[in-house]
Scaffold this active site. Structure first.
Site, mmCIF file in Angstrom:
data_model
loop_
_atom_site.group_PDB
_atom_site.id
_atom_site.type_symbol
_atom_site.label_atom_id
_atom_site.label_comp_id
_atom_site.label_asym_id
_atom_site.label_seq_id
_atom_site.Cartn_x
_atom_site.Cartn_y
_atom_site.Cartn_z
ATOM 1 N N CYS A 10 0.868 -1.145 -0.054
ATOM 2 C CA CYS A 10 0.000 0.003 -0.001
ATOM 3 C C CYS A 10 0.739 1.302 0.112
ATOM 4 C CB CYS A 10 -1.041 -0.116 1.164
ATOM 5 S SG CYS A 10 -0.179 0.077 2.863
ATOM 6 N N ASN B 200 2.317 1.447 4.435
ATOM 7 C CA ASN B 200 2.474 -0.011 4.984
ATOM 8 C C ASN B 200 1.987 0.392 6.521
ATOM 9 O OD1 ASN B 200 5.369 -1.880 5.680
ATOM 10 N ND2 ASN B 200 3.144 -2.655 4.992
ATOM 11 N N CYS C 266 -1.575 0.865 7.495
ATOM 12 C CA CYS C 266 -3.068 0.446 7.415
ATOM 13 C C CYS C 266 -3.274 -0.631 6.578
ATOM 14 C CB CYS C 266 -3.844 1.511 7.035
ATOM 15 S SG CYS C 266 -4.013 3.217 8.017
ATOM 16 N N ARG C 267 -3.514 -0.523 5.502
ATOM 17 C CA ARG C 267 -4.085 -1.539 4.517
ATOM 18 C C ARG C 267 -3.097 -2.950 4.259
ATOM 19 N NH1 ARG C 267 -4.910 2.128 -0.441
ATOM 20 N NH2 ARG C 267 -3.169 3.064 0.573
ATOM 21 N N SER C 268 -1.904 -2.701 3.692
ATOM 22 C CA SER C 268 -1.088 -3.788 3.676
ATOM 23 C C SER C 268 -0.723 -4.709 4.759
ATOM 24 C CB SER C 268 0.039 -3.531 2.803
ATOM 25 O OG SER C 268 0.947 -2.626 3.318
ATOM 26 N N ASP D 124 -7.984 3.731 0.843
ATOM 27 C CA ASP D 124 -7.183 4.425 1.971
ATOM 28 C C ASP D 124 -7.950 4.879 3.171
ATOM 29 O OD1 ASP D 124 -5.436 5.594 3.301
ATOM 30 O OD2 ASP D 124 -4.338 6.497 1.861
HETATM 31 P P1 4NP Z 1 -1.824 2.647 4.157
HETATM 32 O O1 4NP Z 1 -2.323 4.358 4.676
HETATM 33 O O2 4NP Z 1 -1.445 3.114 2.841
HETATM 34 O O3 4NP Z 1 -2.974 2.010 3.903
HETATM 35 O O4 4NP Z 1 -0.819 2.450 5.097
HETATM 36 C C1 4NP Z 1 -1.784 5.323 4.642
HETATM 37 C C2 4NP Z 1 -1.022 5.631 5.661
HETATM 38 C C3 4NP Z 1 -0.197 6.665 5.848
HETATM 39 C C4 4NP Z 1 -0.451 7.680 4.909
HETATM 40 C C5 4NP Z 1 -1.342 7.540 3.885
HETATM 41 C C6 4NP Z 1 -1.860 6.307 3.581
HETATM 42 N N1 4NP Z 1 0.225 9.109 4.969
HETATM 43 O O5 4NP Z 1 0.120 9.887 4.072
HETATM 44 O O6 4NP Z 1 1.048 9.083 5.779
#
Ligand code: 4NP
Length: 156
Positions: free
Chosen positions: A8, A11, A13-15, A122
């Site tokens: 993702c 790294n 939340c989703r992955s 996201d």
């Molecule tokens: P992820 O979510 O891609 O599912 O881990 C996010 C985590 C952090 C950010 C964006 C999306 N960020 O902008 O810091």
């Protein structure tokens, strides 16, 4: 052994959640998989998973406690069989980075779920319902992916 890297953006939340969901479902089916996750961005390198995702995942029996975020590495394109992206942007970023002689399949994870939804949205800037929605999608994706590996479900 089949090696899977979920990817993702951050790294956190989703992955990491995808990693935990697939690990548990693979164990239940007796499928021997090596599963990891990484982010296309490096802002959260070394951080634990997002606290909101830790709580939502724990309610369904998935532990993200040991997770530490890392960025996608050049070597990942050779060391994993599947790089499974959460959304179109993640997949496009992976395809941009991919060395021409890469030895992995770069796919949208939800394309294995067999539903109309292709992207895991996201949840980072949204409310708690976004984390539940992500987990619902990841559980469907994990079932579809394991069926695909077992040879009994066509992927998109
Ligand atoms: P992820 O979510 O891609 O599912 O881990 C996010 C985590 C952090 C950010 C964006 C999306 N960020 O902008 O810091």
């Amino acid at each position: 052994m089949t090696r899977i890297l979920f990817v993702c953006l951050g790294n956190i939340c989703r992955s990491p959640a995808a990693e935990a969901v697939l690990r548990q479902k693979a164990l239940a089916r007796g499928a021997a998989l090596e599963i990891a996750s990484a982010g296309t961005g490096g802002w959260h390198q070394g951080d634990g998973a997002d606290a909101r995702m830790i709580v939502a995942a724990a309610r369904r029996g998935y532990s993200l406690d040991a997770h530490r975020a890392r960025q996608v590495l050049f070597s990942d394109f050779y060391e994993f069989d599947y790089l499974l992206a959460m959304d179109m942007r993640n997949r496009a970023d992976l395809l941009d980075m991919a060395p021409p002689d890469r030895d992995c399949d770069i796919r949208l994870f939800l394309d294995f779920a067999g539903g109309a939804t292709r992207e895991t949205p996201d949840p980072y800037y949204g409310g708690p319902e976004g984390f539940e929605r992500v987990l619902d999608l990841l559980e469907a994706g994990a079932e579809g992916f394991l069926s695909h590996l077992a040879g009994d479900a066509p992927a998109r």
